[in-house]
Write a protein that holds these residues in place. Structure first.
Motif, PDB file in Angstrom:
ATOM      1  N   ALA A  95      40.132  40.456  41.370  1.00  0.00           N
ATOM      2  CA  ALA A  95      41.626  40.236  41.783  1.00  0.00           C
ATOM      3  C   ALA A  95      42.183  41.314  40.722  1.00  0.00           C
ATOM      4  CB  ALA A  95      41.947  38.738  41.366  1.00  0.00           C
ATOM      5  N   GLY A  96      41.811  41.183  39.595  1.00  0.00           N
ATOM      6  CA  GLY A  96      42.370  42.142  38.496  1.00  0.00           C
ATOM      7  C   GLY A  96      42.221  43.565  39.088  1.00  0.00           C
ATOM      8  N   TYR A  97      41.064  43.909  39.469  1.00  0.00           N
ATOM      9  CA  TYR A  97      40.811  45.368  39.912  1.00  0.00           C
ATOM     10  C   TYR A  97      41.875  45.526  41.147  1.00  0.00           C
ATOM     11  CZ  TYR A  97      38.510  49.331  42.454  1.00  0.00           C
ATOM     12  OH  TYR A  97      38.483  50.388  43.042  1.00  0.00           O
ATOM     13  N   LEU A  98      41.709  44.468  41.875  1.00  0.00           N
ATOM     14  CA  LEU A  98      42.838  44.855  43.255  1.00  0.00           C
ATOM     15  C   LEU A  98      44.187  45.046  42.609  1.00  0.00           C
ATOM     16  CD1 LEU A  98      41.172  42.233  45.717  1.00  0.00           C
ATOM     17  CD2 LEU A  98      40.890  44.715  45.784  1.00  0.00           C
ATOM     18  N   GLN A  99      44.699  44.313  41.647  1.00  0.00           N
ATOM     19  CA  GLN A  99      46.109  44.498  41.469  1.00  0.00           C
ATOM     20  C   GLN A  99      46.154  45.682  40.558  1.00  0.00           C
ATOM     21  OE1 GLN A  99      45.524  40.401  39.464  1.00  0.00           O
ATOM     22  NE2 GLN A  99      47.102  39.671  40.501  1.00  0.00           N
ATOM     23  N   LYS A 101      44.941  46.528  37.563  1.00  0.00           N
ATOM     24  CA  LYS A 101      45.025  46.150  35.953  1.00  0.00           C
ATOM     25  C   LYS A 101      43.822  47.211  35.233  1.00  0.00           C
ATOM     26  CE  LYS A 101      46.740  41.478  36.384  1.00  0.00           C
ATOM     27  NZ  LYS A 101      46.378  40.106  36.221  1.00  0.00           N
ATOM     28  N   TYR A 102      43.001  47.402  36.004  1.00  0.00           N
ATOM     29  CA  TYR A 102      41.898  48.090  35.548  1.00  0.00           C
ATOM     30  C   TYR A 102      40.807  48.918  36.614  1.00  0.00           C
ATOM     31  CZ  TYR A 102      39.988  43.310  36.025  1.00  0.00           C
ATOM     32  OH  TYR A 102      39.690  42.046  36.529  1.00  0.00           O
ATOM     33  N   GLY A 103      40.270  49.910  36.275  1.00  0.00           N
ATOM     34  CA  GLY A 103      39.527  50.551  37.263  1.00  0.00           C
ATOM     35  C   GLY A 103      40.232  51.541  38.159  1.00  0.00           C
ATOM     36  N   SER A 104      41.507  51.370  38.799  1.00  0.00           N
ATOM     37  CA  SER A 104      42.528  51.937  39.550  1.00  0.00           C
ATOM     38  C   SER A 104      43.734  51.428  39.335  1.00  0.00           C
ATOM     39  CB  SER A 104      42.050  52.162  40.771  1.00  0.00           C
ATOM     40  OG  SER A 104      42.665  52.708  41.702  1.00  0.00           O
ATOM     41  N   SER A 105      44.725  52.265  39.358  1.00  0.00           N
ATOM     42  CA  SER A 105      46.173  51.892  38.881  1.00  0.00           C
ATOM     43  C   SER A 105      46.754  51.385  40.133  1.00  0.00           C
ATOM     44  CB  SER A 105      46.812  52.760  38.127  1.00  0.00           C
ATOM     45  OG  SER A 105      46.854  54.147  38.879  1.00  0.00           O
ATOM     46  N   ASN A 106      46.256  51.690  41.483  1.00  0.00           N
ATOM     47  CA  ASN A 106      46.778  51.443  42.632  1.00  0.00           C
ATOM     48  C   ASN A 106      46.536  50.275  43.014  1.00  0.00           C
ATOM     49  OD1 ASN A 106      47.978  54.063  43.008  1.00  0.00           O
ATOM     50  ND2 ASN A 106      45.960  54.792  43.762  1.00  0.00           N
ATOM     51  N   GLU A 107      47.363  49.322  44.001  1.00  0.00           N
ATOM     52  CA  GLU A 107      47.039  48.056  44.106  1.00  0.00           C
ATOM     53  C   GLU A 107      46.289  48.129  45.595  1.00  0.00           C
ATOM     54  OE1 GLU A 107      50.805  45.811  44.752  1.00  0.00           O
ATOM     55  OE2 GLU A 107      50.621  45.263  42.390  1.00  0.00           O
ATOM     56  N   LYS A 108      45.299  47.316  45.849  1.00  0.00           N
ATOM     57  CA  LYS A 108      44.439  47.251  46.888  1.00  0.00           C
ATOM     58  C   LYS A 108      44.461  45.945  47.643  1.00  0.00           C
ATOM     59  CE  LYS A 108      42.372  48.564  43.880  1.00  0.00           C
ATOM     60  NZ  LYS A 108      42.894  49.420  42.713  1.00  0.00           N
ATOM     61  N   GLU A 109      44.385  45.938  49.068  1.00  0.00           N
ATOM     62  CA  GLU A 109      44.552  44.719  49.593  1.00  0.00           C
ATOM     63  C   GLU A 109      43.189  43.834  49.683  1.00  0.00           C
ATOM     64  OE1 GLU A 109      47.887  46.476  50.357  1.00  0.00           O
ATOM     65  OE2 GLU A 109      45.880  47.216  50.905  1.00  0.00           O
ATOM     66  N   ALA A 110      41.907  44.410  49.435  1.00  0.00           N
ATOM     67  CA  ALA A 110      40.798  43.847  49.409  1.00  0.00           C
ATOM     68  C   ALA A 110      39.427  44.598  48.819  1.00  0.00           C
ATOM     69  CB  ALA A 110      40.506  43.462  51.082  1.00  0.00           C
ATOM     70  N   ALA A 111      38.541  44.037  48.898  1.00  0.00           N
ATOM     71  CA  ALA A 111      37.382  44.735  48.465  1.00  0.00           C
ATOM     72  C   ALA A 111      35.894  44.131  49.153  1.00  0.00           C
ATOM     73  CB  ALA A 111      37.124  44.563  46.966  1.00  0.00           C
ATOM     74  N   LEU A 112      35.166  44.753  49.472  1.00  0.00           N
ATOM     75  CA  LEU A 112      33.836  44.418  49.832  1.00  0.00           C
ATOM     76  C   LEU A 112      33.088  44.605  48.593  1.00  0.00           C
ATOM     77  CD1 LEU A 112      33.299  45.956  53.643  1.00  0.00           C
ATOM     78  CD2 LEU A 112      33.433  43.472  52.920  1.00  0.00           C
ATOM     79  N   VAL A 113      32.391  43.386  48.222  1.00  0.00           N
ATOM     80  CA  VAL A 113      31.697  43.563  47.260  1.00  0.00           C
ATOM     81  C   VAL A 113      30.153  42.973  47.032  1.00  0.00           C
ATOM     82  CG1 VAL A 113      31.790  42.688  44.541  1.00  0.00           C
ATOM     83  CG2 VAL A 113      33.982  42.891  45.960  1.00  0.00           C
ATOM     84  N   ALA A 114      29.218  43.782  46.380  1.00  0.00           N
ATOM     85  CA  ALA A 114      27.966  43.236  46.339  1.00  0.00           C
ATOM     86  C   ALA A 114      27.871  42.840  44.717  1.00  0.00           C
ATOM     87  CB  ALA A 114      27.102  44.394  46.517  1.00  0.00           C
TER      88      ALA A 114
END
Length: 282
Positions: A95-99, A101-114
């Motif tokens: 959730a922090g990544y999607l917002q 907060k870290y990894g990328s400054s752009n907000e994202k709606e979702a992630a497919l995660v392994a």
């Protein structure tokens, strides 16, 4: 590809330990295309609150359905962190990544995660989605609030010890469709296992009915069993319920890896096929 090829792809990907190349190829086929945008965060780049649990965050690409951005991530867990524990923390890290907060400054709606744990042959394939809604603050102003879809509702537990029947039934149509790129809503529906849960209970009900009817026939045709049931005030309905309940509990213990743990082996490392192996006397 046709549906049989799609099922084979799912089985090849999800009934084995995690493999990055195999996973990347599967996601490319599932979404039809992704924008390759790799990076890897580890060590001090992982926020302090999560460093005890998260070893690294790797992005292998991005996908856009026309309205929503979906990133494809591989999250490696720390050695002492299992897939079954701290799932809220794992979800909140994404959730922090999607917002942004870290990894990328752009907000994202979702992630497919392994989600991958070291020294484990099983892993978790999840859809983590951010929802945004407007709420009125006490001052009367409207503010944006984030809602995080619980990862536990949007996950498939996969790997060497798991069968891929559920993943096949939910993902095969999207994977087989080479002409239509899936939307986030379609992915969300595919990961929604509520209908699978209903199917399980329908099949469980049918199994109960068949068990009860078989017991009725057995009691009717065997005077010794009939006498024993009557003497102990046992009826076939209660007997069938208890029998199936005990079998389900045994499978729960097997899932935990608590059966057949080898001498000096770590607790929970027992065979995930113990009951089948016992039945087949392996």
């Amino acid at each position: 590809m046709d549906k049989q090829q799609a099922r084979d792809w799912i089985k090849k990907t999800f009934e084995q330990p995690f493999d990055k190349t195999r996973f990347t190829t599967f996601v490319q086929e599932l979404l039809n295309h992704i924008e390759h945008a790799p990076f890897n965060y580890h060590g001090s780049y992982i926020p302090d609150a999560y460093r005890q649990y998260i070893s690294s965050l790797e992005r292998i690409g991005k996908f856009n359905d026309g309205e929503n951005r979906i990133d494809i991530l591989i999250i490696k867990l720390q050695k002492e962190t299992s897939l079954a524990s701290a799932r809220t923390m794992q979800r909140n890290f994404v959730a922090g990544y999607l917002q942004g907060k870290y990894g990328s400054s752009n907000e994202k709606e979702a992630a497919l995660v392994a989600y991958v744990a070291p020294d484990e042959v099983d892993w978790r394939f999840s859809l983590v989605k951010m929802d945004y809604k407007f709420e009125q603050a006490p001052t009367g102003k409207m503010k944006v609030e984030e809602e995080l879809t619980p990862a536990r509702r949007w996950s498939f537990l996969v790997g060497e010890n798991e069968k891929s029947h559920t993943a096949q039934s939910r993902l095969v149509n999207i994977l087989a469709n080479d002409e239509h790129n899936p939307t986030l809503a379609e992915l969300e529906e595919a990961f929604n296992i509520e209908s699978v849960t209903k199917e399980f209970f329908y099949k469980y009900r049918d199994l109960f009915i068949r068990t009860k009817e078989a017991l009725d026939e057995l009691v009717q045709n065997n005077s010794n069993i009939k006498t024993d049931f009557e003497a102990k005030s046992v009826n076939t309905v209660d007997f069938a319920k208890k029998l199936l309940g005990q079998i389900v509990f045994l499978y729960f213990l097997q899932k935990k890896g608590w059966f057949g743990v080898g001498r000096d082996a770590a607790w929970g490392k027992g065979s995930k096929q113990f009951l089948r192996e016992l039945f087949e006397k392996k």
